[in-house]
Design a protein around this motif. Structure first.
Motif, PDB file in Angstrom:
ATOM      1  N   SER B  24     -14.569  -3.383  -0.349  1.00  0.00           N
ATOM      2  CA  SER B  24     -13.979  -4.574  -0.937  1.00  0.00           C
ATOM      3  C   SER B  24     -12.590  -4.769  -0.328  1.00  0.00           C
ATOM      4  N   GLU B  26      -9.936  -4.950  -1.831  1.00  0.00           N
ATOM      5  CA  GLU B  26      -9.045  -4.048  -2.542  1.00  0.00           C
ATOM      6  C   GLU B  26      -9.062  -2.645  -1.933  1.00  0.00           C
ATOM      7  N   ASP B  27     -10.240  -2.195  -1.515  1.00  0.00           N
ATOM      8  CA  ASP B  27     -10.340  -0.840  -0.960  1.00  0.00           C
ATOM      9  C   ASP B  27      -9.485  -0.669   0.291  1.00  0.00           C
TER      10      ASP B  27
ATOM     11  N   THR C  25      -5.941 -11.515  -2.543  1.00  0.00           N
ATOM     12  CA  THR C  25      -6.570 -10.384  -3.238  1.00  0.00           C
ATOM     13  C   THR C  25      -5.712  -9.136  -3.102  1.00  0.00           C
ATOM     14  N   CYS C  29      -3.171  -5.888  -6.024  1.00  0.00           N
ATOM     15  CA  CYS C  29      -3.470  -4.449  -6.095  1.00  0.00           C
ATOM     16  C   CYS C  29      -2.255  -3.555  -5.968  1.00  0.00           C
ATOM     17  N   LYS C  40      -3.463  -7.186 -11.013  1.00  0.00           N
ATOM     18  CA  LYS C  40      -4.802  -7.065 -11.596  1.00  0.00           C
ATOM     19  C   LYS C  40      -4.786  -6.133 -12.806  1.00  0.00           C
ATOM     20  N   SER C  93      -8.521   0.961  -6.435  1.00  0.00           N
ATOM     21  CA  SER C  93      -9.051  -0.248  -5.785  1.00  0.00           C
ATOM     22  C   SER C  93     -10.162  -0.851  -6.648  1.00  0.00           C
ATOM     23  N   ARG C  94     -10.799  -0.042  -7.443  1.00  0.00           N
ATOM     24  CA  ARG C  94     -11.837  -0.514  -8.353  1.00  0.00           C
ATOM     25  C   ARG C  94     -11.376  -0.322  -9.789  1.00  0.00           C
ATOM     26  N   THR C  96     -12.551  -4.147  -8.928  1.00  0.00           N
ATOM     27  CA  THR C  96     -11.973  -5.157  -8.034  1.00  0.00           C
ATOM     28  C   THR C  96     -11.398  -6.312  -8.858  1.00  0.00           C
TER      29      THR C  96
END
Lengths: 407, 407, 407, 407
Positions: B24, B26-27, C25, C29, C40, C93-94, C96
């Motif tokens: 993703s 985000e990763d 995005t 994060c 987020k 990161s998750r 997301t």
């Protein structure tokens, strides 16, 4: 031999005290940095060593003065039990210096009783006593370096007049000569026989064995130590500002700790002073540069277009016919090698709790060879492996250069 | 050859992107620990490498998209300039992933233009391109290990289904066999010829040279890697509670960081789970134990009555006629050796800023040999020297045992 | 009223998302500092708040999407359970961003179902919903300040064009006028009635009550905020180099963190730039000086021969007939007071786990009054007590001066 | 009056030395924690105070023994010059205790000469001398607490037989009675007249002034200090395991530093021991609980359904007709208040460098009231404001409860 050991014991133990001659009671208590223990701790710990490994197991009548000493003066022997944290040794005002001297006397009386006792002169006692005495000698060197570290950070720059071990160069520096060696198969390390530690003179530590062969490429090694003047040239050439001369970890250290000169140097009114046990002195350019970390020694060597010797090169050059041309191998400054401290092939730590003596430190440190002005007489030898962290600067450590020979 | 390099370039660069397939956005951004960089940083930094060492010096028309990239994506090249702090790489939301992919495209277009240009196929460009590609491959392995580190600390234990590199053992574990070697003079290291890096296939890093002789004592080396089941036996025998099995620095780490199992193991409802790229799985006892630090590998070997091999033992055993009996030398797990990472006799770092590539890290780290399931194809070789700190656990690192042969 | 709350709920929740309009995005994060959470996380935590305190207890059919959310998005409610460490929020990161938006939708659907259900419009649900919405509004301000913190440390100085809340002064700075107040017994704090939180508009936090009397000495308070130009004069007069102007803890901070200007100021090519959400801009001298810590506000006030107001002075001056002469009490910058954040006499934290909301932070922090350009509409009021650590600089915090009146 | 001050001077100065009566030289040197200075430092610093603020400005013939003393013994006066780092006071073995005693003698001789000199009995000298003596008295209390901190961390638990200040309760604990007060407008703080410090007896610190009015809600305050037995009940009810009882910062401290009992308590063989200056003793349940941090006092009060008093409540209750029912206000333990240490309305720090004495510490600390068994006679008064960090535990600090009166 028992009698001989008896008198060596007296002599070695007395020497520890004589090193403290000029100290005030206060000087015995201070821990200027986590790695530099208070002198009184050294005096207690070396006694604890004899007590723990010899008196308690072998002299049934022996009693430890206070149970807590077993904890307070254990340095790092997990097999023996817990340890008062190393970094907190300077937080103990008690036992007092006088109480520690009493402790020493009690241990000495018992040790001498044991060593004189006909039935207790077994091999194990003798061997452990010999070990204990060499252990004491290592702490004699640390006593000096830790006292210097204490007095050296003090803005009063106190002089320890009783301790005149640091000597100036006697003559102007001549050009370094590099002595050539062919390399090939060489033998280094201590005799098998000495592993069993039968006598004080023939002793060696477990980490010096086995004697073994190493294959060396042709190399050359400097006939003398590098001088303050030579190091000053490095500094004047931007040595501490040029990352390309330094290992990555070294450069981080330079930046974080703002290193810009060796540990005991101070810039004052247009000249460099060096703190020595006799107080602040103008820097003697002819004397060998001292109190360098491995990181500094390595960067300086790179700047010289040279490198540090491996420990095998160092040892085999000194076992060769040319050894008499190699000045100051002993008695002046320990010499950093580029060898990481690890085990020799076939290394066996001693059995029992004393097996923690050397083997468990075989990571992260670098080997130094030779000996220094603070090393007690009779403690140095060709196979001796000293080891410190690459950033340590408070030992008497200097630089002897080496170079590859291009074929 | 230019054309061949051209297509290798395309292939290697494309592989980096394909490793990120299941990620993703985000990763790409997360830095779970100072040593594990965000994937997008790896993608940018590897492009920066070509840009800095090849495009800017050799392609006059080339312009960096933003001046700040020179600073943000410099890893550690002091000769090039300042660096955004390594531990803060996860604090940069910009440039975005899309912008970094554009950056890659711009660099790729320019590189391909350069590689195709007839007059710019000089030796230096070819050599630096070959280096850049091997550099990219190293970061491909780090991409995998850093992604695993990110997902592995996440309580959601996300699975990366696209990355099926971690395979279970195919068969029950047989008893380890130790293969005997006589020792003596052996030759290790990379060919002189490869130092000049003329082709991608023959490339080797500067730290693998010169090829040189080493004298070894007789030794034996295990025919396979140690398994999870064997490591579990160590744990069940109190492995993490017995200081006598550990180096002093290692034991400090065990206590401070409360290590009680390998990095990705979790005890849950009566069984050990292991986080893998496909998610949490019950521990497979037959598979080789992975993600050990040197400290753990060393303690485990000591518990086994064995030791880790030196890098010379490892390499020469695999250069011998018995090499086909040595399983999983490559492609499974890197194998810790007991050799501190240092220079080979006669080592010369590359000229110029790329000289910082390997040489300046020669303190404090240990050598690993072989390769892992995360190593890209074509990147492994017998002389390859990988190196990490003895406490690092996030690489695919395991144990192959060795022993002395008592004479 | 249920319907009204229903529509307030929709509005407030939608506003949180609209604040994120221009974000990539990646921007969602990043945690640029331990105190500045990823956007987020704010979006998830505010949903967790409704879920934990309302949906799980009152809507039997409700299921949390993943158990781990209960842990990951708990900020500091010990009464609820363990919390993912605050400083590590940027390591996830998750889930997301898309998954968190789904989570919001699920919570919103359930909340709206509950708020519409006739039998579930009990006082407790209404009160907790009102609290949840004010909680969400607090995080709306934090969303802005944490996004600014993220983009502001980035060397690319990205602009967030969608967020035009920071406005320049419209006119030249006039001289500060100090408004005189007699002091005496004044009443501050929130109405008893509002403690029961019956409506969104009348809500106040538990820490604003009880309304109570305070005795004040005569004082005067500035009619406007201090400007960048005035702060520059402090800097040019050696403000950051003169320890006599600073509290002891403040001076330590100045030295250790090398403060020499407000957080977002940069000296570049002969002028001061200020990072704002629209990017780097030349400093506007007429605008109020922002992003000061309490330590800086206090030192600046001392240099001015003035001081910061107490929170009772601030509030009662604004409750007086002269309040219309006090400019920018709301909507520009929070105003540091010299009052340590503590409980009002008779303070009672709310019952249950929400009792941890305010009371447990009553040590070490200082009160700020008013509101800022980042405060959502309808969230500010005269009795509002904001609080941050005296070294915090990333909030929209400025200075309004006060002085004693010598009798 | 000059003569009277002369004899007070002798007396106060002599008392500092008498507090050190039972100390070994070693005890003078130890710094067991950054906040607990070595006794010899206290002896030197208090002399430095007279030297710096009186002798050097007013006695032209006076010479400081060594320039470095000005730096080594400056505690925190930035207006005077640089300071040897506070946390490193225990790293100075020199000057020795004997040298510091000589320093005291030199300062005393000069001070007495000055105080006797007819023309030098000006107001400023008298006032600074009075301040210096109260300063010395504050350090007399610190001498005791810092010595206790040193001996108390020592596993040998040494007894200081000469220091018999800690007394057991004389009678069983009776139930706490809460004394009611109406509140309203009360007056606290020190007389204007005492600000000018004309006599030793009438002295007060700048932070105690101006005398001013405060409006209080009705409250009640406990007639005695809380006991060890009561605190034990808190512990047995899980006091140290229940986050809901603690402030957020307090709970972090409990977890990080693993607090589970007051500073000097040890659990040994089924009972609680308390280290006291006379050594380890079984806990006396009737004695007031001592060496609590503010954090512990606050949590304990919350568990009791009570709170700590404000400093205004404390002072005005003791200025009331009911004061004789309030036991142990002085002479036993300092009593934590819930008032953050800040300035009184209209506070003016003293002019000159002594203005750094109190004012610059007005952030982050909490006020304690009363006095303790370690406070020298004549040093306590109703308006006295002591202050320490909310986590500090090494002072003689205890708990007196207060409660709101519900109207």
């Amino acid at each position: 031999m028992g009698e001989q050991l008896h008198s060596v014991y007296r002599e070695v133990r007395a020497h520890s005290l004589s090193l403290c001659d000029g100290l005030s009671t206060e000087d015995y208590c201070i821990q200027p940095a986590p790695e530099a223990s208070p002198p009184k701790w050294h005096l207690a710990h070396t006694s604890w060593f004899f007590e723990t490994f010899i008196l308690l197991p072998f002299l049934p009548s022996y009693r430890r003065p206070l149970e807590a000493y077993g904890y307070l003066f254990n340095s790092y022997y997990e097999g023996i039990g817990k340890q008062w944290p190393r970094a907190d040794r300077g937080k103990l005002s008690r036992p007092t210096v006088a109480e520690i001297l009493e402790y020493r006397e009690q241990v000495d009386a018992a040790m001498l009783e044991l060593l004189e006792s006909p039935d207790a002169r077994g091999d194990e006692i003798v061997q452990l006593t010999v070990l204990g005495l060499h252990h004491e000698q290592q702490h004699q060197e640390l006593l000096v370096t830790d006292i210097k570290r204490n007095l050296g950070v003090n803005p009063l720059s106190p002089a320890l007049e009783s301790c005149a071990i640091e000597q100036d160069a006697e003559a102007p520096t001549d050009a370094i000569e590099f002595l050539e060696f062919d390399g090939g198969l060489v033998t280094i390390g201590a005799d098998e026989s000495s592993v069993s530690r039968p006598t004080f003179q023939e002793f060696s530590f477990d980490n010096e064995s086995p004697r073994h062969q190493v294959y060396l490429q042709p190399y050359e090694i400097a006939n003398r130590l590098c001088s303050n003047g030579e190091y000053l040239a490095f500094m004047n050439d931007g040595g501490y500002e040029r990352p390309e001369l330094w290992l990555a970890e070294a450069w981080d250290r330079v930046v974080q700790e703002q290193w810009n000169a060796p540990l005991y140097w101070t810039w004052a009114e247009g000249e460099w002073l060096e703190y020595r046990l006799l107080g602040q002195r103008p820097l003697c350019k002819e004397s060998p540069v001292a109190h360098l970390s491995y990181f500094e020694a390595d960067a300086f060597a790179r700047w010289q277009g040279a490198r540090l010797p491996t420990e095998a090169e160092w040892e085999s050059s000194l076992r060769s016919a040319k050894s008499q041309e190699i000045r100051d191998a002993f008695g002046r400054l320990w010499q950093w090698t580029c060898s990481a401290y690890g085990c020799y092939p076939g290394f066996q730590p001693w059995a029992g709790a004393v097996g923690e003596y050397n083997g468990k430190f075989m990571s992260g440190q670098m080997v130094l060879r030779g000996s220094s002005c603070a090393t007690p007489k009779g403690h140095a030898r060709l196979s001796y492996r000293n080891f410190f962290y690459p950033w340590d600067r408070w030992q008497y450590s200097g630089v002897r250069l080496a170079r590859n020979i291009e074929e």
